[in-house]
Structure formats: C-alpha cells, structure tokens
Design a protein around this motif. Structure first.
Motif, PDB file in Angstrom:
ATOM      1  N   ASP A  58      -3.000  24.040  -2.335  1.00  0.00           N
ATOM      2  CA  ASP A  58      -4.327  23.180  -2.191  1.00  0.00           C
ATOM      3  C   ASP A  58      -4.213  22.427  -0.704  1.00  0.00           C
ATOM      4  O   ASP A  58      -5.118  21.727  -0.431  1.00  0.00           O
ATOM      5  CB  ASP A  58      -4.553  22.243  -3.355  1.00  0.00           C
ATOM      6  CG  ASP A  58      -5.934  21.701  -3.513  1.00  0.00           C
ATOM      7  OD1 ASP A  58      -6.976  22.496  -3.159  1.00  0.00           O
ATOM      8  OD2 ASP A  58      -6.001  20.443  -3.914  1.00  0.00           O
ATOM      9  N   GLN A  59      -3.267  22.121  -0.019  1.00  0.00           N
ATOM     10  CA  GLN A  59      -2.888  21.552   1.028  1.00  0.00           C
ATOM     11  C   GLN A  59      -3.372  22.439   2.339  1.00  0.00           C
ATOM     12  O   GLN A  59      -3.534  21.952   3.462  1.00  0.00           O
ATOM     13  CB  GLN A  59      -1.592  21.184   1.360  1.00  0.00           C
ATOM     14  CG  GLN A  59      -0.900  20.222   0.373  1.00  0.00           C
ATOM     15  CD  GLN A  59       0.673  19.928   0.556  1.00  0.00           C
ATOM     16  OE1 GLN A  59       1.125  19.997   1.799  1.00  0.00           O
ATOM     17  NE2 GLN A  59       1.480  19.716  -0.454  1.00  0.00           N
ATOM     18  N   ALA A  60      -3.766  23.594   1.993  1.00  0.00           N
ATOM     19  CA  ALA A  60      -4.507  24.658   3.065  1.00  0.00           C
ATOM     20  C   ALA A  60      -5.511  24.020   3.703  1.00  0.00           C
ATOM     21  O   ALA A  60      -6.297  23.138   2.872  1.00  0.00           O
ATOM     22  CB  ALA A  60      -4.712  25.983   2.380  1.00  0.00           C
ATOM     23  N   ASP A  61      -6.180  24.369   4.756  1.00  0.00           N
ATOM     24  CA  ASP A  61      -7.275  23.917   5.362  1.00  0.00           C
ATOM     25  C   ASP A  61      -8.506  24.406   4.687  1.00  0.00           C
ATOM     26  O   ASP A  61      -9.554  23.555   4.636  1.00  0.00           O
ATOM     27  CB  ASP A  61      -7.203  23.934   6.929  1.00  0.00           C
ATOM     28  CG  ASP A  61      -5.983  23.635   7.422  1.00  0.00           C
ATOM     29  OD1 ASP A  61      -5.932  22.348   7.570  1.00  0.00           O
ATOM     30  OD2 ASP A  61      -5.142  24.346   8.118  1.00  0.00           O
ATOM     31  N   VAL A  62      -8.313  25.686   4.311  1.00  0.00           N
ATOM     32  CA  VAL A  62      -9.573  26.578   3.823  1.00  0.00           C
ATOM     33  C   VAL A  62      -9.126  27.309   2.340  1.00  0.00           C
ATOM     34  O   VAL A  62      -8.072  27.821   2.479  1.00  0.00           O
ATOM     35  CB  VAL A  62     -10.049  27.486   4.836  1.00  0.00           C
ATOM     36  CG1 VAL A  62     -11.029  28.425   4.257  1.00  0.00           C
ATOM     37  CG2 VAL A  62     -10.376  26.937   6.196  1.00  0.00           C
ATOM     38  N   ARG A  63     -10.054  26.956   1.342  1.00  0.00           N
ATOM     39  CA  ARG A  63      -9.687  27.835   0.428  1.00  0.00           C
ATOM     40  C   ARG A  63     -10.705  29.074  -0.058  1.00  0.00           C
ATOM     41  O   ARG A  63     -12.038  28.241  -0.052  1.00  0.00           O
ATOM     42  CB  ARG A  63      -9.434  26.593  -0.819  1.00  0.00           C
ATOM     43  CG  ARG A  63      -9.297  27.352  -2.355  1.00  0.00           C
ATOM     44  CD  ARG A  63      -9.469  26.243  -3.274  1.00  0.00           C
ATOM     45  NE  ARG A  63      -9.368  26.904  -4.659  1.00  0.00           N
ATOM     46  CZ  ARG A  63      -9.125  25.960  -5.830  1.00  0.00           C
ATOM     47  NH1 ARG A  63      -9.196  24.676  -5.666  1.00  0.00           N
ATOM     48  NH2 ARG A  63      -8.900  26.410  -6.893  1.00  0.00           N
ATOM     49  N   VAL A  64     -10.248  30.055  -0.132  1.00  0.00           N
ATOM     50  CA  VAL A  64     -11.273  31.193  -0.462  1.00  0.00           C
ATOM     51  C   VAL A  64     -10.777  31.736  -1.748  1.00  0.00           C
ATOM     52  O   VAL A  64      -9.765  32.045  -1.882  1.00  0.00           O
ATOM     53  CB  VAL A  64     -11.085  32.268   0.835  1.00  0.00           C
ATOM     54  CG1 VAL A  64     -12.093  33.448   0.249  1.00  0.00           C
ATOM     55  CG2 VAL A  64     -11.797  31.612   1.786  1.00  0.00           C
ATOM     56  N   THR A  65     -11.770  31.675  -2.715  1.00  0.00           N
ATOM     57  CA  THR A  65     -11.752  32.087  -3.886  1.00  0.00           C
ATOM     58  C   THR A  65     -11.973  33.878  -3.972  1.00  0.00           C
ATOM     59  O   THR A  65     -12.962  34.143  -3.497  1.00  0.00           O
ATOM     60  CB  THR A  65     -12.742  31.661  -4.959  1.00  0.00           C
ATOM     61  OG1 THR A  65     -12.672  30.136  -4.991  1.00  0.00           O
ATOM     62  CG2 THR A  65     -12.560  32.291  -6.344  1.00  0.00           C
ATOM     63  N   VAL A  66     -11.027  34.499  -4.396  1.00  0.00           N
ATOM     64  CA  VAL A  66     -11.059  35.887  -4.604  1.00  0.00           C
ATOM     65  C   VAL A  66     -11.373  36.287  -5.791  1.00  0.00           C
ATOM     66  O   VAL A  66     -10.785  35.919  -7.036  1.00  0.00           O
ATOM     67  CB  VAL A  66      -9.674  36.584  -4.187  1.00  0.00           C
ATOM     68  CG1 VAL A  66      -9.611  38.197  -4.348  1.00  0.00           C
ATOM     69  CG2 VAL A  66      -9.291  36.056  -2.953  1.00  0.00           C
ATOM     70  N   LYS A  67     -12.316  37.336  -5.886  1.00  0.00           N
ATOM     71  CA  LYS A  67     -13.029  37.685  -7.357  1.00  0.00           C
ATOM     72  C   LYS A  67     -12.763  39.021  -7.691  1.00  0.00           C
ATOM     73  O   LYS A  67     -12.780  39.774  -6.645  1.00  0.00           O
ATOM     74  CB  LYS A  67     -14.487  37.246  -7.296  1.00  0.00           C
ATOM     75  CG  LYS A  67     -14.989  35.835  -7.165  1.00  0.00           C
ATOM     76  CD  LYS A  67     -16.319  35.386  -7.248  1.00  0.00           C
ATOM     77  CE  LYS A  67     -16.722  33.945  -7.127  1.00  0.00           C
ATOM     78  NZ  LYS A  67     -17.932  33.944  -7.126  1.00  0.00           N
TER      79      LYS A  67
END
Length: 311
Positions: free
Chosen positions: A259-268
């Motif tokens: 969660d410290q990442a700059d960008v979070r992308v949810t993979v579905k």
C-alpha cells in the motif's frame, strides 16, 4: 562443471556468504546490463517520443545503447545544460491524455509516458502471479522508449541456477539478500520498466531504490492468483499442503507494505495483460499530474508572485 550443472547436493553445500558476496553483485550488474542490451535490440518506432536530457536523472546512472537510426541522449546527471522539462513537454505537446478531451486522436497514451516520466523507472510490485512480468513487458513495449527488466531473470542469469534452487540452497533469507542486490544493480539504469519479486517490499532498504521511480502495485486476490498458478512447482513458498492459505496469509502480511506504492491497480478476473496495462498507463498519467515534481511547484509559486523563472 558450472554451477547450473552441479548436482543438487553440491548446490546445497554452498555457504550463504557465496550468494551475498561482492562477486555476485558484479555478476548481477553484468546480467542486468546484458538483459538490457537484449531488450533494447528490438527496433523502436520512429514515432516513439524522444526523451530530453534533464537534471533530475539520478547520478551515475547508465542507459543501454540502442540500435536504431536515431540516438536517444544519455540521462547521466550533471555535465550538461539544464532544460526545463515543462517547456519540453509543452513544445512536444505532451500532456495527460486522460485529463480532458483532446482534439483529434492522441494515439496510444503509453507513448506519452516516456517524456512525462523524464527517465524515471517504473517498478511493478505485487504478489506472485499477479501479472507483474506480463503487464510490465506490455507497458514497456507500448511506451517504445523504455526497456523491460524482470529481477527474477536477472537473478537466474547471474547465478546460473533457478529461483527454486536458490531457495533450497540459501533459504528465503538468502534469496532476499540476492534480490536486494539485484534491485541495487537494476537501479543503476534509467528508462526501465522493472518487474520485481513478490517479497521485495519486505526489506526497508529496498524502498530507497524503489522510491526513486514510480511504484505500481498490481493488486489481485489470492483466489485469482491461485487460479493462475496452482500446480506451478517454480513457486517455492507455495510448496505446502495449503497453497491458497499460504497466498492469503502472505498477502495479509504484505498489504500494508504494498500500500506504500504510488499507484494501485486492481486486477480482476477475465482481464488480460493488455487490459491491465491500459489501467496502469492511465493511473500513472494521473499520478504524474496529481504529484508534480518540486521544480514545477516552485515555478508555479514564482509565477504567482510575479517573479521570473530561471531559464
């Protein structure tokens, strides 16, 4: 016999210090360079955006030579005339294609990431099987001006043995030491999309390298990951009676770190690597827009106060 050809018993007998020595770091750096040369030997489209020199590239970084007709300037820090990246972006018409409606087609938005990143690396983090290598490779190819590196490939190329063999010989702690050295070696290059190991976030010292670029977390559920990699014997941490349970516990342990990442992308489920790559490209563009570098904030403040910006 080479290390890769030695019997398993010989591999197990190697001391931990062998893996963590300065010699292996030299091999890791060489392996990273060799993989970069290999990845950048592919032709680059003439429509790929050129990357201008900037004073924001980390010092002592290297760029791999390209075999195209046009040359891209090296991104070494210092020793060249400073150029305002904002003016370069405006001159080349580089902006966030997702921010507002544009007149006419802008083509693939990934092509516009290179000039906006100004040489900074993209680091993919996330659980094993979430798609870091597949998606990262697609993003790099679509960007055109960036190369792709997989840290696991660098490790195997440098050591001459597979990841499971390293785990068997050195344990997870030994592998993490090698992984940190790989990240340190890869960090010596710019204009790279880098796929990291699932546990790279567990070591605080690795974040000092990751945070020199933009960190992208591919967030996938344990169930989705398990459906992709069940039966895969090349995942040492999952060689248990309950691999799904292990995935779940690992994700719980690492979520705060990811969660410290700059960008979070949810993979579905049902999304292929191209669909996820589309989401990554948009998310990174938006992150750059929402988090302007310090020089840009300073410039805006100076202009608000009626001061001239140093050219």
């Amino acid at each position: 016999q080479s290390q890769a050809q030695q019997p398993q018993s010989q591999v197990h007998s190697q001391p931990h210090a062998t893996m963590a020595s300065s010699t292996i770091r030299t091999s890791l750096l060489a392996a990273a360079g060799a993989l970069l040369l290999s990845s950048t030997s592919r032709p680059v489209s003439a429509f790929a955006p050129s990357v201008s020199r900037t004073a924001f590239a980390p010092a002592h970084h290297h760029t791999a030579p390209r075999t195209t007709g046009r040359s891209l300037p090296p991104l070494h820090a210092g020793g060249f005339e400073w150029e305002d990246p904002d003016e370069v972006a405006e001159r080349e018409g580089v902006d966030n294609p997702f921010e507002k409606e544009k007149e006419g087609a802008v083509g693939d938005a990934a092509r516009l990431l290179g000039p906006r990143l100004q040489g900074s690396n993209l680091y993919f983090v996330g659980m094993m099987g979430c798609g870091k290598s597949a998606v990262g490779s697609v993003v790099a190819k679509r960007m055109g001006s960036y190369s792709f590196l997989d840290t696991d490939q660098v490790i195997e190329s440098a050591t001459g043995i597979s990841i499971p063999e390293i785990f068997a010989a050195e344990g997870e702690e030994g592998f993490r030491d090698v992984e940190s050295q790989v990240l340190d070696s890869v960090h010596a290059y710019v204009r790279c999309v880098v796929s990291t190991g699932g546990g790279v976030v567990c070591s605080p010292k690795n974040w000092g390298k990751l945070q020199t670029g933009i960190v992208v977390w591919l967030d996938a559920t344990p169930e989705l990951i398990f459906s992709r990699i069940k039966g895969d014997t090349n995942r040492p941490l999952l060689q248990t009676d309950d691999p799904l349970g292990k995935l779940t516990s690992l994700l719980q342990e690492r979520t705060e770190l990811y969660d410290q990442a700059d960008v979070r992308v949810t993979v579905k489920g049902g999304e292929d690597q191209n669909a996820v790559a589309d989401k990554v490209v948009e998310a990174v563009h938006n992150f750059i827009t929402e988090n302007p570098p310090a020089w840009k904030t300073a410039k805006a403040k100076a202009q608000e106060q009626g001061l001239d910006w140093v050219q």
